[in-house]
Design a protein around this motif. Structure first.
Motif, PDB file in Angstrom:
ATOM      1  N   GLN A  46      48.633  52.333  48.809  1.00 36.24           N
ATOM      2  CA  GLN A  46      47.470  51.573  49.264  1.00 36.24           C
ATOM      3  C   GLN A  46      46.774  50.902  48.077  1.00 36.24           C
ATOM      4  O   GLN A  46      46.997  51.260  46.931  1.00 36.24           O
ATOM      5  CB  GLN A  46      46.503  52.495  49.999  1.00 36.24           C
ATOM      6  CG  GLN A  46      47.105  53.023  51.280  1.00 36.24           C
ATOM      7  CD  GLN A  46      46.201  53.990  52.000  1.00 36.24           C
ATOM      8  OE1 GLN A  46      45.220  54.472  51.463  1.00 36.24           O
ATOM      9  NE2 GLN A  46      46.538  54.273  53.247  1.00 36.24           N
ATOM     10  N   LEU A  47      45.929  49.933  48.396  1.00 35.93           N
ATOM     11  CA  LEU A  47      45.256  49.156  47.355  1.00 35.93           C
ATOM     12  C   LEU A  47      43.748  49.137  47.583  1.00 35.93           C
ATOM     13  O   LEU A  47      43.275  49.320  48.703  1.00 35.93           O
ATOM     14  CB  LEU A  47      45.775  47.716  47.352  1.00 35.93           C
ATOM     15  CG  LEU A  47      47.282  47.538  47.126  1.00 35.93           C
ATOM     16  CD1 LEU A  47      47.650  46.077  47.281  1.00 35.93           C
ATOM     17  CD2 LEU A  47      47.696  48.083  45.773  1.00 35.93           C
ATOM     18  N   ILE A  48      43.024  48.910  46.493  1.00 31.56           N
ATOM     19  CA  ILE A  48      41.578  48.699  46.524  1.00 31.56           C
ATOM     20  C   ILE A  48      41.355  47.262  46.073  1.00 31.56           C
ATOM     21  O   ILE A  48      41.551  46.948  44.899  1.00 31.56           O
ATOM     22  CB  ILE A  48      40.841  49.661  45.572  1.00 31.56           C
ATOM     23  CG1 ILE A  48      41.230  51.110  45.830  1.00 31.56           C
ATOM     24  CG2 ILE A  48      39.334  49.446  45.666  1.00 31.56           C
ATOM     25  CD1 ILE A  48      40.812  52.071  44.720  1.00 31.56           C
ATOM     26  N   ASP A  49      41.015  46.387  46.994  1.00 30.38           N
ATOM     27  CA  ASP A  49      40.869  44.957  46.679  1.00 30.38           C
ATOM     28  C   ASP A  49      42.093  44.406  45.949  1.00 30.38           C
ATOM     29  O   ASP A  49      41.976  43.670  44.966  1.00 30.38           O
ATOM     30  CB  ASP A  49      39.614  44.712  45.832  1.00 30.38           C
ATOM     31  CG  ASP A  49      38.435  44.213  46.661  1.00 30.38           C
ATOM     32  OD1 ASP A  49      38.481  44.310  47.898  1.00 30.38           O
ATOM     33  OD2 ASP A  49      37.467  43.725  46.057  1.00 30.38           O
ATOM     34  N   GLY A  50      43.268  44.786  46.386  1.00 28.90           N
ATOM     35  CA  GLY A  50      44.500  44.250  45.828  1.00 28.90           C
ATOM     36  C   GLY A  50      45.047  44.978  44.616  1.00 28.90           C
ATOM     37  O   GLY A  50      46.061  44.586  44.057  1.00 28.90           O
ATOM     38  N   SER A  51      44.399  46.030  44.169  1.00 30.79           N
ATOM     39  CA  SER A  51      44.840  46.780  42.990  1.00 30.79           C
ATOM     40  C   SER A  51      44.925  48.267  43.335  1.00 30.79           C
ATOM     41  O   SER A  51      44.114  48.766  44.112  1.00 30.79           O
ATOM     42  CB  SER A  51      43.831  46.561  41.860  1.00 30.79           C
ATOM     43  OG  SER A  51      44.166  47.331  40.732  1.00 30.79           O
ATOM     44  N   PRO A  52      45.864  48.997  42.736  1.00 30.08           N
ATOM     45  CA  PRO A  52      45.967  50.428  43.032  1.00 30.08           C
ATOM     46  C   PRO A  52      44.801  51.252  42.479  1.00 30.08           C
ATOM     47  O   PRO A  52      44.538  52.354  42.955  1.00 30.08           O
ATOM     48  CB  PRO A  52      47.284  50.859  42.397  1.00 30.08           C
ATOM     49  CG  PRO A  52      47.651  49.782  41.451  1.00 30.08           C
ATOM     50  CD  PRO A  52      46.965  48.530  41.888  1.00 30.08           C
ATOM     51  N   THR A  53      44.078  50.698  41.495  1.00 29.05           N
ATOM     52  CA  THR A  53      42.933  51.412  40.919  1.00 29.05           C
ATOM     53  C   THR A  53      41.785  50.442  40.634  1.00 29.05           C
ATOM     54  O   THR A  53      41.997  49.238  40.501  1.00 29.05           O
ATOM     55  CB  THR A  53      43.299  52.125  39.594  1.00 29.05           C
ATOM     56  OG1 THR A  53      43.704  51.148  38.643  1.00 29.05           O
ATOM     57  CG2 THR A  53      44.373  53.167  39.790  1.00 29.05           C
ATOM     58  N   GLN A  54      40.607  51.004  40.527  1.00 25.66           N
ATOM     59  CA  GLN A  54      39.425  50.286  40.043  1.00 25.66           C
ATOM     60  C   GLN A  54      38.793  51.193  38.989  1.00 25.66           C
ATOM     61  O   GLN A  54      38.855  52.420  39.116  1.00 25.66           O
ATOM     62  CB  GLN A  54      38.415  50.029  41.164  1.00 25.66           C
ATOM     63  CG  GLN A  54      38.923  49.102  42.239  1.00 25.66           C
ATOM     64  CD  GLN A  54      39.047  47.667  41.760  1.00 25.66           C
ATOM     65  OE1 GLN A  54      38.231  47.170  40.993  1.00 25.66           O
ATOM     66  NE2 GLN A  54      40.089  46.994  42.216  1.00 25.66           N
ATOM     67  N   VAL A  55      38.205  50.614  37.962  1.00 23.91           N
ATOM     68  CA  VAL A  55      37.627  51.400  36.876  1.00 23.91           C
ATOM     69  C   VAL A  55      36.142  51.105  36.750  1.00 23.91           C
ATOM     70  O   VAL A  55      35.723  49.948  36.733  1.00 23.91           O
ATOM     71  CB  VAL A  55      38.338  51.099  35.530  1.00 23.91           C
ATOM     72  CG1 VAL A  55      37.672  51.860  34.393  1.00 23.91           C
ATOM     73  CG2 VAL A  55      39.813  51.452  35.623  1.00 23.91           C
ATOM     74  N   ILE A  56      35.353  52.174  36.680  1.00 24.79           N
ATOM     75  CA  ILE A  56      33.927  52.070  36.377  1.00 24.79           C
ATOM     76  C   ILE A  56      33.779  52.542  34.934  1.00 24.79           C
ATOM     77  O   ILE A  56      34.105  53.687  34.620  1.00 24.79           O
ATOM     78  CB  ILE A  56      33.082  52.955  37.312  1.00 24.79           C
ATOM     79  CG1 ILE A  56      33.298  52.567  38.774  1.00 24.79           C
ATOM     80  CG2 ILE A  56      31.608  52.853  36.931  1.00 24.79           C
ATOM     81  CD1 ILE A  56      32.621  53.498  39.763  1.00 24.79           C
ATOM     82  N   SER A  57      33.324  51.663  34.053  1.00 28.17           N
ATOM     83  CA  SER A  57      33.234  52.031  32.639  1.00 28.17           C
ATOM     84  C   SER A  57      31.821  51.957  32.075  1.00 28.17           C
ATOM     85  O   SER A  57      31.524  52.601  31.080  1.00 28.17           O
ATOM     86  CB  SER A  57      34.172  51.164  31.800  1.00 28.17           C
ATOM     87  OG  SER A  57      33.871  49.802  31.984  1.00 28.17           O
TER      88      SER A  57
END
Length: 75
Positions: A46-57
Motif C-alpha cells: 500500500q501507499l501513502i500519497d503515492g509513496s510507501p513511506t512518509q517522514v516527519i523530521s
C-alpha cells in the motif's frame, strides 16, 4: 497520536487500509524538538500519497491521513 523521537528515529507502521474500510484516519504529531526522523510506513504494497513511506523530521509537524480503497491519503 503523539510521537516523541527524543531517544532516536523510529518507524510507525500503519494497519492495512482496506481492513478498516474507507474513511479510517490517523492524526500523527511529532511532539519533540529534535530533528530525529519519524517514518510512517504503509503496510504490504500500500501507499501513502503515492509513496510507501512518509517522514516527519521537523519539530511539531503533524500529519493527518485517511484510508481510501487500498491506500492512505494525506489530508
Amino acid at each position: 497520536i503523539f510521537l516523541d523521537s527524543t531517544l532516536g528515529p523510529f518507524t510507525v507502521g500503519l494497519p492495512n487500509a482496506a481492513a478498516g474500510g474507507s474513511g479510517s484516519f490517523f492524526h500523527l504529531k511529532k511532539i519533540d524538538t529534535t530533528n530525529n526522523n519519524i517514518t510512517i510506513s504503509a503496510s504490504n504494497s500500500q501507499l501513502i500519497d503515492g509513496s510507501p513511506t512518509q517522514v516527519i523530521s521537523s519539530p511539531y509537524i503533524s500529519l493527518k491521513i485517511t484510508s481510501f480503497n487500498n491506500g492512505w491519503w494525506i489530508l
